[in-house]
Motif scaffolding. Structure first.
Motif, PDB file in Angstrom:
ATOM      1  N   LEU A 116       1.943   3.610  -6.136  1.00 19.29           N
ATOM      2  CA  LEU A 116       3.109   3.534  -6.999  1.00 19.29           C
ATOM      3  C   LEU A 116       3.026   2.277  -7.867  1.00 19.29           C
ATOM      4  N   PRO A 117       3.503   2.341  -9.106  1.00 20.36           N
ATOM      5  CA  PRO A 117       3.433   1.161  -9.979  1.00 20.36           C
ATOM      6  C   PRO A 117       4.358   0.054  -9.500  1.00 20.36           C
ATOM      7  N   ILE A 118       3.891  -1.192  -9.629  1.00 18.35           N
ATOM      8  CA  ILE A 118       4.696  -2.357  -9.255  1.00 18.35           C
ATOM      9  C   ILE A 118       4.836  -3.324 -10.428  1.00 18.35           C
ATOM     10  N   GLY A 119       4.419  -2.890 -11.624  1.00 16.50           N
ATOM     11  CA  GLY A 119       4.498  -3.738 -12.797  1.00 16.50           C
ATOM     12  C   GLY A 119       3.202  -4.464 -13.069  1.00 16.50           C
ATOM     13  N   TYR A 120       3.080  -5.020 -14.270  1.00 11.56           N
ATOM     14  CA  TYR A 120       1.909  -5.816 -14.672  1.00 11.56           C
ATOM     15  C   TYR A 120       0.615  -4.994 -14.625  1.00 11.56           C
ATOM     16  N   GLY A 121       0.732  -3.670 -14.761  1.00 10.87           N
ATOM     17  CA  GLY A 121      -0.443  -2.814 -14.730  1.00 10.87           C
ATOM     18  C   GLY A 121      -1.051  -2.655 -13.356  1.00 10.87           C
ATOM     19  N   GLN A 122      -0.311  -2.979 -12.307  1.00 10.52           N
ATOM     20  CA  GLN A 122      -0.824  -2.931 -10.940  1.00 10.52           C
ATOM     21  C   GLN A 122      -0.067  -1.878 -10.125  1.00 10.52           C
ATOM     22  N   THR A 123      -0.605  -1.549  -8.954  1.00 13.09           N
ATOM     23  CA  THR A 123       0.021  -0.567  -8.077  1.00 13.09           C
ATOM     24  C   THR A 123       0.059  -1.071  -6.642  1.00 13.09           C
ATOM     25  N   ILE A 124       0.966  -0.484  -5.861  1.00 17.48           N
ATOM     26  CA  ILE A 124       0.921  -0.626  -4.411  1.00 17.48           C
ATOM     27  C   ILE A 124       0.069   0.538  -3.909  1.00 17.48           C
ATOM     28  N   SER A 125      -0.961   0.241  -3.129  1.00 19.62           N
ATOM     29  CA  SER A 125      -1.907   1.268  -2.700  1.00 19.62           C
ATOM     30  C   SER A 125      -1.244   2.305  -1.804  1.00 19.62           C
ATOM     31  N   GLN A 126      -1.802   3.508  -1.801  1.00 18.12           N
ATOM     32  CA  GLN A 126      -1.268   4.565  -0.953  1.00 18.12           C
ATOM     33  C   GLN A 126      -1.401   4.151   0.516  1.00 18.12           C
ATOM     34  N   PRO A 127      -0.486   4.574   1.374  1.00 15.11           N
ATOM     35  CA  PRO A 127      -0.511   4.142   2.772  1.00 15.11           C
ATOM     36  C   PRO A 127      -1.839   4.406   3.476  1.00 15.11           C
ATOM     37  N   TRP A 128      -2.480   5.554   3.210  1.00 14.94           N
ATOM     38  CA  TRP A 128      -3.740   5.828   3.898  1.00 14.94           C
ATOM     39  C   TRP A 128      -4.807   4.798   3.547  1.00 14.94           C
ATOM     40  N   VAL A 129      -4.865   4.385   2.289  1.00 15.42           N
ATOM     41  CA  VAL A 129      -5.846   3.390   1.870  1.00 15.42           C
ATOM     42  C   VAL A 129      -5.608   2.063   2.591  1.00 15.42           C
ATOM     43  N   VAL A 130      -4.335   1.634   2.648  1.00 17.19           N
ATOM     44  CA  VAL A 130      -3.998   0.385   3.331  1.00 17.19           C
ATOM     45  C   VAL A 130      -4.414   0.455   4.801  1.00 17.19           C
ATOM     46  N   ALA A 131      -4.019   1.526   5.483  1.00 15.02           N
ATOM     47  CA  ALA A 131      -4.317   1.663   6.908  1.00 15.02           C
ATOM     48  C   ALA A 131      -5.811   1.773   7.155  1.00 15.02           C
ATOM     49  N   HIS A 132      -6.507   2.528   6.323  1.00 18.35           N
ATOM     50  CA  HIS A 132      -7.942   2.737   6.504  1.00 18.35           C
ATOM     51  C   HIS A 132      -8.728   1.445   6.319  1.00 18.35           C
ATOM     52  N   MET A 133      -8.390   0.665   5.299  1.00 23.62           N
ATOM     53  CA  MET A 133      -9.105  -0.589   5.057  1.00 23.62           C
ATOM     54  C   MET A 133      -8.864  -1.587   6.187  1.00 23.62           C
ATOM     55  N   ILE A 134      -7.616  -1.682   6.630  1.00 25.83           N
ATOM     56  CA  ILE A 134      -7.322  -2.618   7.717  1.00 25.83           C
ATOM     57  C   ILE A 134      -8.023  -2.179   8.998  1.00 25.83           C
ATOM     58  N   GLU A 135      -7.971  -0.880   9.291  1.00 18.15           N
ATOM     59  CA  GLU A 135      -8.612  -0.377  10.514  1.00 18.15           C
ATOM     60  C   GLU A 135     -10.114  -0.659  10.505  1.00 18.15           C
ATOM     61  N   ALA A 136     -10.765  -0.457   9.378  1.00 16.47           N
ATOM     62  CA  ALA A 136     -12.198  -0.718   9.285  1.00 16.47           C
ATOM     63  C   ALA A 136     -12.509  -2.193   9.504  1.00 16.47           C
ATOM     64  N   MET A 137     -11.642  -3.075   9.007  1.00 12.96           N
ATOM     65  CA  MET A 137     -11.874  -4.513   9.131  1.00 12.96           C
ATOM     66  C   MET A 137     -11.679  -5.004  10.558  1.00 12.96           C
ATOM     67  N   VAL A 138     -10.710  -4.438  11.294  1.00  9.71           N
ATOM     68  CA  VAL A 138     -10.359  -4.976  12.620  1.00  9.71           C
ATOM     69  C   VAL A 138     -10.923  -4.160  13.777  1.00  9.71           C
TER      70      VAL A 138
END
Length: 277
Positions: A116-138
């Motif tokens: 979803l857009p958060i302004g300044y041409g940026q977005t808040i990432s979709q929940p799956w992307v957030v969870a997947h990246m964190i899970e891979a890191m930890v």
């Protein structure tokens, strides 16, 4: 000229080809800036009482009427169905009220699996992307100190802070830095999240080494300076590429050695140098 020790020169393992869901033998296409969804068998698992209590305690009053605990619960069910299995990550996603981090006008979509857009041409990432990246890191470990590059509105930092004691986050856009600061204060998280306004491509050397690094924007190449700020045994996860991006997992296997693993096709906003007032 590239350093001879950059991870690209080391062993490379390629994930499965693009086009399918995680866990079914094909790679998933995840898009940080699209409405792509990764679907799978539904599983109905109730969150723990502790996770429900944390979610209610952390939620700010804004948007509360449109975004209930039930919607967060449904989001966590969907993440399970999409292959997220780390209970720490699932509890953290349940605990953080995503609707606090989006514009009031988008409150009804806060728990959709969409960027979803958060302004300044940026977005808040979709929940799956957030969870997947964190899970891979930890996976297989509990980092004590991590670095996030590209804090945006502060959502991913808030999720990380649910089970990681010290989170450093860098944001290059002044307006987003101020927005993230406001959101984190509303959830009483500034003590665990240390937010900096600056050039994320330079990392945060004064606080290195980190036991995990997550980069929420895509560079043509991952900045080499970040490799040196990664502790031995720790992992960095970041998108890499321009038109065609891949999610890359870098693990520092020794003082002068890194292992590089290629994961899914992704689409992120570009990683840029410097700061924006």
């Amino acid at each position: 000229m590239s350093k001879p020790r950059r991870p690209a020169a080391g062993p490379v393992s390629h994930g499965p080809g693009p086009g399918a869901r995680p866990g079914d033998g094909r790679a998933a296409f995840s898009a940080a800036n699209s409405n792509t969804r990764i679907l799978g068998p539904r599983s109905f698992v109730l969150p723990t009482p502790a996770a429900r209590q944390a979610a209610d305690a952390g939620a700010a009053p804004a948007n509360l009427g449109l975004n209930s605990e039930r919607q967060r619960h449904a989001m966590v069910q969907r993440l399970r169905a999409q292959g997220i299995t780390d209970e720490r990550v699932l509890a953290a996603m349940m605990a953080v009220p995503r609707h606090v981090f989006v514009d009031q006008g988008l409150a009804s979509r806060a728990y959709d699996d969409a960027a979803l857009p958060i302004g300044y041409g940026q977005t808040i990432s979709q929940p799956w992307v957030v969870a997947h990246m964190i899970e891979a890191m930890v996976r297989g470990r509990t980092p004590q100190k991590v670095l996030e590059i590209g804090a945006g509105c502060g959502y991913q930092a808030a999720v990380l802070a649910q089970f990681i004691p010290v989170v450093h986050a860098v944001e290059r856009v002044r307006g987003l830095y101020e927005l993230a600061s406001k959101h984190l204060k509303s959830l009483a998280l500034p003590g665990r999240v240390h937010l900096s306004y600056g050039d994320g491509m330079a990392g945060l050397a004064r606080h290195a080494p980190f036991e995990g690094i997550v980069v929420a924007a895509a560079g043509v190449k991952i900045p080499e300076v970040l490799f040196d700020q990664l502790a031995v045994g720790a992992r960095l996860i970041a998108p890499e590429g321009s038109t065609h991006q891949r999610l890359m997992l870098i693990e520092r296997t020794g003082p002068e050695s890194w292992q590089r693993t290629e994961l899914e096709s992704v689409r992120f906003v570009p990683l840029r140098p410097g700061t924006q007032a």
